[in-house]
Design an enzyme around this catalytic site. Sequence first.
Site, mmCIF file in Angstrom:
data_model
loop_
_atom_site.group_PDB
_atom_site.id
_atom_site.type_symbol
_atom_site.label_atom_id
_atom_site.label_comp_id
_atom_site.label_asym_id
_atom_site.label_seq_id
_atom_site.Cartn_x
_atom_site.Cartn_y
_atom_site.Cartn_z
ATOM 1 N N ASP A 106 0.809 -1.222 0.000
ATOM 2 C CA ASP A 106 0.000 0.000 0.000
ATOM 3 C C ASP A 106 0.844 1.276 0.000
ATOM 4 O OD1 ASP A 106 0.970 -0.478 2.504
ATOM 5 O OD2 ASP A 106 -0.971 -0.459 3.524
ATOM 6 N N LYS A 156 7.725 1.450 16.322
ATOM 7 C CA LYS A 156 6.868 2.359 17.090
ATOM 8 C C LYS A 156 7.424 2.700 18.483
ATOM 9 C CE LYS A 156 2.716 0.866 14.614
ATOM 10 N NZ LYS A 156 3.324 -0.217 13.808
ATOM 11 N N ASP A 214 1.863 6.131 2.495
ATOM 12 C CA ASP A 214 1.269 4.844 2.827
ATOM 13 C C ASP A 214 -0.245 5.058 2.702
ATOM 14 O OD1 ASP A 214 -0.177 3.012 4.314
ATOM 15 O OD2 ASP A 214 1.179 3.043 6.027
#
Length: 320
Positions: A106, A156, A214
């Site tokens: 994506d 993250k 994205d």
Amino acid sequence: GRVEAIILVGGFGTRLRPLTLATPKALLPLANVPMLERLVRSLPERVTKVALAVHHQADAIAAHFAAIDCGREVITVPETEPLGTGGAMRNCREHITGTALVFNGDIVSSLDIEAMLAQHRATGALGTLALWEVDDPSRYGVAELDGNAIVGFREKPAAGEEKSRLINAGTYLLEPEVLAMIPAGRKVSVEREIFTQLASAGLHGFPFAGSWIDAGTPESYLAANAMLLEREATAAHPGASVRGNALIAADAEITSSIVGPDTVIGAGVSLDKCVVRRSVLLAGASATGAVIEDCILGPGVAVGDDCSRMVLAAEGELRF
Ligand code: GTP
């Protein structure tokens, strides 16, 4: 030499619901071309084989590629259970003979794959990750570089604990040793289990500039469409791209928008004009007598007279 590609397209695309309930994210159009088809067609010629790692709505993806010719071999490799990003690559291993070029399905970017491959060969890295610079890296995988070598990788990280602003751009070159490192038969996050392990042990970064989106959220899906529109629009209307049998009335104002096949845009009863700005209308959508701004209208969605102004709410729902 030739390179084989793996494209990860087995995810559920939950952040793009409801659009992804009927269509897999990989087949949602970006400027009227399904995003995965766009990616496959854009690959350098030396990529002679593409393995699509599929799970959710696998049949729709397989059927799409069975019906078109992208100038290279395209196969689908299904998972009975979603195996995660690493497990999905591992599951494709038998189809890959050398260096694997791996993509999250994506991503839309200006990455120069030939230049990345040249660096990968020159450094002799086990793996090379394309890296993109952002202001707030905490939502992504963050790479710490020493020259080209990745010496730290954190998925993250907590805000304030990021070691750099360079994030994993979702495109990798991986040697067979890396695929062999991934445990088989279970769910594996390549970011959390493999890249962290390979930091300071053969993992390199390839920072690039230009563009990177994205397309996995409603906002970024619109942004990716807008970027491609700017890049390739050849439009009847200023800043608009129209595909197929769209019926667009004289009293329609369309700017910076992408209008798919079999759509209708025209006057309504109470508002004798229709306005579409910065939006994407998917196949069969219609808008009559409405003002539509910053919206995605899903396949077959009809917006009529009483919907005078719509905005895209944060959760991706349409609000009136
Ligand atoms: P969200 O549910 O909205 O997070 O979307 P997603 O399911 O696509 O997840 P995410 O964007 O994090 O995934 C990144 C890429 O990896 C996408 O191209 C996914 O299709 C793909 N992907 C994620 N999980 C799997 C998996 O278990 N198997 C396969 N084959 N691909 C996966």
